[in-house]
Every structure is written in C-alpha cells, then in structure tokens.
Write a protein that holds these residues in place. Structure first.
Motif, PDB file in Angstrom:
ATOM      1  N   VAL A 178     -88.558 -35.352 -10.809  1.00 59.41           N
ATOM      2  CA  VAL A 178     -89.400 -36.311 -11.528  1.00 59.41           C
ATOM      3  C   VAL A 178     -90.139 -37.199 -10.540  1.00 59.41           C
ATOM      4  O   VAL A 178     -91.336 -37.473 -10.691  1.00 59.41           O
ATOM      5  CB  VAL A 178     -88.550 -37.161 -12.491  1.00 59.41           C
ATOM      6  N   ILE A 179     -89.429 -37.645  -9.508  1.00 58.56           N
ATOM      7  CA  ILE A 179     -90.030 -38.521  -8.499  1.00 58.56           C
ATOM      8  C   ILE A 179     -91.157 -37.799  -7.765  1.00 58.56           C
ATOM      9  O   ILE A 179     -92.254 -38.346  -7.569  1.00 58.56           O
ATOM     10  CB  ILE A 179     -88.958 -39.015  -7.511  1.00 58.56           C
ATOM     11  N   ALA A 224     -94.204 -37.455  -9.913  1.00 55.95           N
ATOM     12  CA  ALA A 224     -94.866 -38.749 -10.095  1.00 55.95           C
ATOM     13  C   ALA A 224     -95.617 -39.162  -8.837  1.00 55.95           C
ATOM     14  O   ALA A 224     -96.705 -39.752  -8.917  1.00 55.95           O
ATOM     15  CB  ALA A 224     -93.837 -39.811 -10.473  1.00 55.95           C
ATOM     16  N   THR A 273     -84.224 -46.730 -10.988  1.00 53.40           N
ATOM     17  CA  THR A 273     -83.583 -46.459 -12.278  1.00 53.40           C
ATOM     18  C   THR A 273     -82.867 -45.117 -12.296  1.00 53.40           C
ATOM     19  O   THR A 273     -82.416 -44.658 -13.353  1.00 53.40           O
ATOM     20  CB  THR A 273     -84.626 -46.496 -13.408  1.00 53.40           C
ATOM     21  N   GLY A 274     -82.776 -44.447 -11.131  1.00 56.12           N
ATOM     22  CA  GLY A 274     -81.988 -43.231 -11.016  1.00 56.12           C
ATOM     23  C   GLY A 274     -82.671 -41.947 -11.417  1.00 56.12           C
ATOM     24  O   GLY A 274     -81.992 -40.954 -11.719  1.00 56.12           O
ATOM     25  N   ALA A 275     -83.992 -41.903 -11.431  1.00 53.74           N
ATOM     26  CA  ALA A 275     -84.700 -40.658 -11.760  1.00 53.74           C
ATOM     27  C   ALA A 275     -84.377 -39.586 -10.730  1.00 53.74           C
ATOM     28  O   ALA A 275     -84.148 -39.879  -9.550  1.00 53.74           O
ATOM     29  CB  ALA A 275     -86.206 -40.917 -11.813  1.00 53.74           C
ATOM     30  N   ASN A 276     -84.380 -38.324 -11.147  1.00 56.70           N
ATOM     31  CA  ASN A 276     -84.066 -37.253 -10.197  1.00 56.70           C
ATOM     32  C   ASN A 276     -85.281 -36.949  -9.312  1.00 56.70           C
ATOM     33  O   ASN A 276     -86.411 -37.343  -9.605  1.00 56.70           O
ATOM     34  CB  ASN A 276     -83.578 -35.997 -10.925  1.00 56.70           C
ATOM     35  N   ASN A 277     -85.021 -36.193  -8.243  1.00 55.04           N
ATOM     36  CA  ASN A 277     -86.054 -35.950  -7.245  1.00 55.04           C
ATOM     37  C   ASN A 277     -87.238 -35.154  -7.786  1.00 55.04           C
ATOM     38  O   ASN A 277     -88.376 -35.333  -7.331  1.00 55.04           O
ATOM     39  CB  ASN A 277     -85.461 -35.228  -6.033  1.00 55.04           C
ATOM     40  N   LEU A 321     -88.873 -45.698 -11.056  1.00 54.08           N
ATOM     41  CA  LEU A 321     -88.210 -44.397 -11.040  1.00 54.08           C
ATOM     42  C   LEU A 321     -86.999 -44.355 -10.116  1.00 54.08           C
ATOM     43  O   LEU A 321     -85.877 -44.081 -10.546  1.00 54.08           O
ATOM     44  CB  LEU A 321     -89.208 -43.298 -10.645  1.00 54.08           C
ATOM     45  N   ILE A 322     -87.199 -44.623  -8.828  1.00 54.01           N
ATOM     46  CA  ILE A 322     -86.091 -44.526  -7.871  1.00 54.01           C
ATOM     47  C   ILE A 322     -84.990 -45.522  -8.221  1.00 54.01           C
ATOM     48  O   ILE A 322     -83.800 -45.181  -8.227  1.00 54.01           O
ATOM     49  CB  ILE A 322     -86.600 -44.735  -6.437  1.00 54.01           C
TER      50      ILE A 322
END
Length: 400
Positions: free
Chosen positions: A355-356, A359, A349-353, A346-347
C-alpha cells in the motif's frame, strides 16, 4: 496581451505578468501608444510584430508591462505650462497602487517617455509617500531610445511632431530650458551612488527626410559610464526592431538577461533561510538500518545507488546557484509530500509495504515528476531524491 483601462485616458497593460525577479515597464513618448509604439509591421518573428512579446518569450523570469497616456502633455513644455510633474505623479500613484517597487524595476523609454520617467524618479525620491519611495529605490535600469535630454533637441522634436505650436514658443525652448536642465541635473544626482544600468540609443536617419531629431549629443543622459549607441533608424522606427537581430533588441535583451541573473541570485539569497537539506537531520541511523527497520532491506542496494546518484549532482551545484536552488526546491517538495501523504497517514498507522509503495508512486513520484518536467525531472529523479533524503536523515520509512 491583457490589461485594463485604469482611468479615462491612462492605460496600463501587462504583456506578461507572472512570478518573477524583476518588472520591465515600457513608456512611449510624444504621439505614441502603449502598443503601436513597440510594434513593427515588417517583422516576421514567431511571437508577432510586438517586441515586448519577444522579450517575454526569451526572458521568462521577468514580467513585462506597457504604459499608455495622453502624449500631448509634452506639448506643454514648449508653452512653459509644465504638466509633466502632474503626469509623473499620476503614473507613480498607479504603479504604487499595483505594488510596484517590491521587486527591481527596469524602464524602457522612447523619446519624451524618458523625460516622464526621469520626472517620476525625481518625484518619487523626493516624496514622503512610502509607495513612491519604493519605486525610486527599486529602479535597476533605464534604457533611453532617442530621448532628447537637451533643450535644442526637444525643440526639434516638437517642431517635427506638434505643428500647432508657434515657432516663438519652440525657439524660446531651444534657447533656454531651465526646467529641462534642472531635470537633467536631478537625474544625474539620482543615479549617483545607486547601482542603475543606464544606456541610450540614438537615431542616424532623418525623420520624414527632414530632421535628425535626437543626435548623439542630445541623446546622452550625462550619467557616467552610460554609453550612447547609434542605430540605423529614424526617430519613429528606433523603437520598432524588425527582428531579434536588431541592435536595439540585442542590446536590451542582453542587459535585461544580465539583470535577471543578478536579481535571481539575490532573490535566492534574500528569500528564506536555507532548509539545509544537504545536512543530516535528526534520525542518525544508517540507510541500511532504516530500510531494515521498515522491512525493506532488500531495497538497500538500489536505494544506496539512487541516493548517491542524486547526491553527486546536488553537491556539484554549489550553494547559491539557480540550479542548486532548483534541487533544494525539489527536495523540499519531496519531503513535504512524503511526510504529509505517506508517513503520517500510512506508515504511522501500520499500512503494509504494498500500500505504501503504491501511494508513493501515486502521491509523490508521479505528481512531482510532472511538476518538475520542464526541468527534465523523471520519476527516477524523484525516487533518487527520496532515497537521498532518507540517507540524509530527513525522512524515515518506519513508525516511531
């Protein structure tokens, strides 16, 4: 209770087999049984009348087993047709086949079961078989319940329980028992220089109101420092404690608990090299710098207080205690879950906060709080640990 019949006449059963620091094996004696010998019909304990189950419930870091075999083999003592050595080899082969010896072993023996264990240890120590050697080397304790260590007491026992034997055979055994004397001497030599907890219990009541089968003198194994303890029981009931307040249960429980603590700490020291999670990792930025780089600077005050709370408890535990090991295990799990389920997929690959954060709650905090719930870990405990790892430079919240 679970177990399997391993041969036509030999039984080996697990009372409680689990990941543990030591194995405890119960060995019955003449006319005995793998279950009945250790069962008291008068008990009202919650775990039933079978006291190995009480120990299993009270000492979860130990595994418990019972051995059953044709106890009539001991009648051969009186006839001088020695078959004890054969039974010892058969039992050793069974135990080695199940990989016993990788952890410390404690034997709880009733009556002539103690002679079998002594013969097993002698045979194992003198053997060229590596599996048997490990059993001899791993013995950490032997607790004798009315075991006859002298020829006269063995003769009294055989007179009481094996009526088909002639008095000539038994009387001869009482006068001369070179095999028994030799076994006693080898046992004393085996214990010399080894750290083995040995104790013996002896009966104070006559069996069937006829004979005191094993008295204080005959119950003494002759090992320096091994106490002989009197019990208000006869030869048949000494191995059947009626409650957890019985002197036999209290004594064996206390000794097993001490051995468990000693070997748990030793296992902690011997298992793996420390991950040194209290030391700083590679990313030497401050906690504030890390949170800011991940656009989470608004969480800094909360994160700092959380990691401080975890750190205060963690460092109070020392470096080798069981509680310290529990904290290290939790930290290792938090780091592994975060790196494999959050950071890389996630981090990086640029996922937003948002989503992080979702998760982290779903993949790290909730599963680990459940895993450690028996140790009163909460979701806050896991979050505190994650911030602690962040501050100690073991995890990062931004892509490299």
């Amino acid at each position: 209770m679970s177990g399997a019949q391993l041969s036509g006449t030999f039984h080996f059963a697990a009372v409680a087999k689990r990941e543990c620091c030591a194995d405890v094996i119960f060995v019955h004696g003449l006319t005995g049984d793998a279950v009945e010998t250790w069962t008291c019909s008068a008990s009202s304990e919650a775990e039933g009348n079978y006291w190995p189950n009480w120990l299993s419930a009270d000492l979860p870091s130990l595994s418990f087993y019972t051995i059953g075999y044709p106890a009539g083999v001991f009648a051969q003592w009186a006839k001088k047709e020695m078959n004890l050595h054969e039974r010892a080899k058969s039992t050793l082969e069974t135990l080695a086949g199940y990989s016993f010896g990788d952890k410390p072993i404690v034997f709880v023996c009733h009556s002539l079961g103690g002679l079998l264990v002594k013969q097993m240890l002698r045979t194992a120590a003198e053997s060229n078989d590596d599996g048997w050697n490990r059993i001899a080397d791993s013995c950490a304790g032997i607790y004798f319940l009315a075991t006859p260590h002298t020829g006269s007491s063995l003769a009294d026992l055989l007179k009481t329980f094996v009526r088909r034997l002639t008095s000539v055979h038994v009387d001869k055994l009482a006068m001369e028992s070179p095999e028994l004397d030799d076994l006693n001497e080898s046992f004393r030599m085996y214990c010399h220089g080894r750290k083995i907890d040995v104790c013996a219990y002896y009966e104070k009541y006559k069996t069937h109101n006829v004979a005191l089968v094993v008295d204080k003198r005959s119950a003494d194994p002759g090992v320096g420092g091994a106490p002989a303890i009197a019990v208000d029981a006869d030869h048949l009931t000494i191995c059947k404690p009626t409650s957890r307040h019985d002197v036999v249960y209290l004594g064996i429980h206390r000794r097993l608990k001490k051995l468990a603590f000693e070997h748990e700490d030793r296992a902690i020291g011997d298992a793996f090299a420390s991950d040194d999670l209290q030391e700083r990792g590679e990313d030497r930025r401050t906690l504030l710098e890390k949170m800011a780089s991940a656009n989470r600077e608004h969480e800094y005050m909360f994160a700092n207080e959380s990691q401080n709370r975890f750190a205060r408890e963690f460092f109070q535990q020392g470096l080798i205690t069981r509680k310290s090991q529990l904290h290290n295990n939790l930290l290792a799990d938090v780091e592994q879950y975060f790196q494999s389920l959050i950071y890389h997929p996630l981090i990086c690959t640029g996922a937003n906060n948002a989503v992080i954060s979702a998760a982290i709650l779903r993949e790290v905090i909730e599963p680990l709080s459940f895993k450690y719930s028996a140790h009163r870990a909460s979701t806050k405990t896991i979050m505190n640990a994650l911030y602690f790892l962040t501050e100690r430079c073991h995890v990062r919240w931004d892509a490299p």
